[in-house]
Design a protein around this motif. Structure first.
Motif, mmCIF file in Angstrom:
data_model
loop_
_atom_site.group_PDB
_atom_site.id
_atom_site.type_symbol
_atom_site.label_atom_id
_atom_site.label_comp_id
_atom_site.label_asym_id
_atom_site.label_seq_id
_atom_site.Cartn_x
_atom_site.Cartn_y
_atom_site.Cartn_z
ATOM 1 N N ARG A 1 -2.818 -1.642 -6.479
ATOM 2 C CA ARG A 1 -3.686 -1.163 -7.552
ATOM 3 C C ARG A 1 -4.802 -0.218 -7.079
ATOM 4 O O ARG A 1 -5.891 -0.207 -7.616
ATOM 5 N N GLU A 2 -4.486 0.589 -6.103
ATOM 6 C CA GLU A 2 -5.418 1.627 -5.639
ATOM 7 C C GLU A 2 -4.945 2.964 -6.208
ATOM 8 O O GLU A 2 -3.783 3.340 -6.042
ATOM 9 N N ILE A 3 -5.838 3.664 -6.899
ATOM 10 C CA ILE A 3 -5.481 4.947 -7.504
ATOM 11 C C ILE A 3 -5.287 5.980 -6.402
ATOM 12 O O ILE A 3 -6.150 6.164 -5.549
ATOM 13 N N LYS A 4 -4.140 6.654 -6.440
ATOM 14 C CA LYS A 4 -3.836 7.682 -5.450
ATOM 15 C C LYS A 4 -3.975 9.089 -6.025
ATOM 16 O O LYS A 4 -4.375 9.999 -5.320
ATOM 17 N N SER A 5 -3.603 9.256 -7.301
ATOM 18 C CA SER A 5 -3.751 10.589 -7.894
ATOM 19 C C SER A 5 -3.809 10.491 -9.410
ATOM 20 O O SER A 5 -3.303 9.546 -10.009
ATOM 21 N N ASN B 1 0.828 -1.212 0.000
ATOM 22 C CA ASN B 1 0.000 0.000 0.000
ATOM 23 C C ASN B 1 0.860 1.259 0.000
ATOM 24 O O ASN B 1 0.382 2.338 -0.326
ATOM 25 N N THR B 2 2.132 1.116 0.400
ATOM 26 C CA THR B 2 3.029 2.272 0.446
ATOM 27 C C THR B 2 3.948 2.347 -0.766
ATOM 28 O O THR B 2 4.675 3.318 -0.927
ATOM 29 N N LEU C 1 4.490 3.100 -4.421
ATOM 30 C CA LEU C 1 3.773 3.884 -5.429
ATOM 31 C C LEU C 1 4.305 3.606 -6.829
ATOM 32 O O LEU C 1 5.506 3.473 -7.039
ATOM 33 N N THR D 1 -0.905 7.915 -10.404
ATOM 34 C CA THR D 1 -0.131 7.230 -9.374
ATOM 35 C C THR D 1 -1.043 6.214 -8.715
ATOM 36 O O THR D 1 -2.166 6.539 -8.317
ATOM 37 N N LEU D 2 -0.550 4.973 -8.632
ATOM 38 C CA LEU D 2 -1.262 3.878 -7.978
ATOM 39 C C LEU D 2 -0.374 3.293 -6.900
ATOM 40 O O LEU D 2 0.841 3.440 -6.949
ATOM 41 N N THR D 3 -0.991 2.563 -5.966
ATOM 42 C CA THR D 3 -0.193 1.742 -5.070
ATOM 43 C C THR D 3 0.057 0.412 -5.777
ATOM 44 O O THR D 3 -0.614 0.093 -6.761
ATOM 45 N N ASP E 1 4.128 5.160 -10.624
ATOM 46 C CA ASP E 1 3.792 6.330 -11.436
ATOM 47 C C ASP E 1 3.791 5.949 -12.904
ATOM 48 O O ASP E 1 4.646 5.198 -13.361
#
Length: 107
Positions: free
Chosen positions: A48-52, A27-28, A30, A43-45, A32
């Motif tokens: 596969r979680e979208i961060k930005s 989860n940490t 990233l 940016t994803l983790t 890009d």
């Protein structure tokens, strides 16, 4: 025989905990990715979680073009994140599997 079984169960439990710890760590991590021209950045983790998502102003003028950019760039980012995720979790699982006769699929 019981000692071997108990040892294997302990090792499986330990491996399960390592897998959970690895998932949390991912989860940490990233990932890009950007479009070829740099107009869209995501940016994803590694889970596969979208961060930005950053969108260049020029893409806001053409809905269809923006959608194409999003699909291509997100798919590339997801592919990268998936490779990292599978490599990390696969390494933990492989390392923690007990030697069970006939179960050498991870080796």
């Amino acid at each position: 025989m019981f000692g071997d079984l108990m040892g294997m169960m302990g090792k499986l439990k330990e491996t399960q905990q390592k897998v959970e710890d690895t998932k949390k760590r991912l989860n940490t991590v990233l990932v890009d990715e950007q479009s070829n021209d740099g107009k869209l950045k995501v940016t994803l983790t590694a889970n596969r979680e979208i961060k930005s998502i950053e969108v260049d102003e020029s893409l806001l003028e053409d809905k269809e073009q923006l959608e194409d950019y999003l699909i291509l760039t997100l798919n590339r980012a997801i592919e990268k994140a998936t490779k990292i995720n599978e490599a990390e979790l696969g390494a933990v699982a492989k390392d923690g599997m007990p030697d069970i006769p006939g179960m050498d699929m991870f080796k």
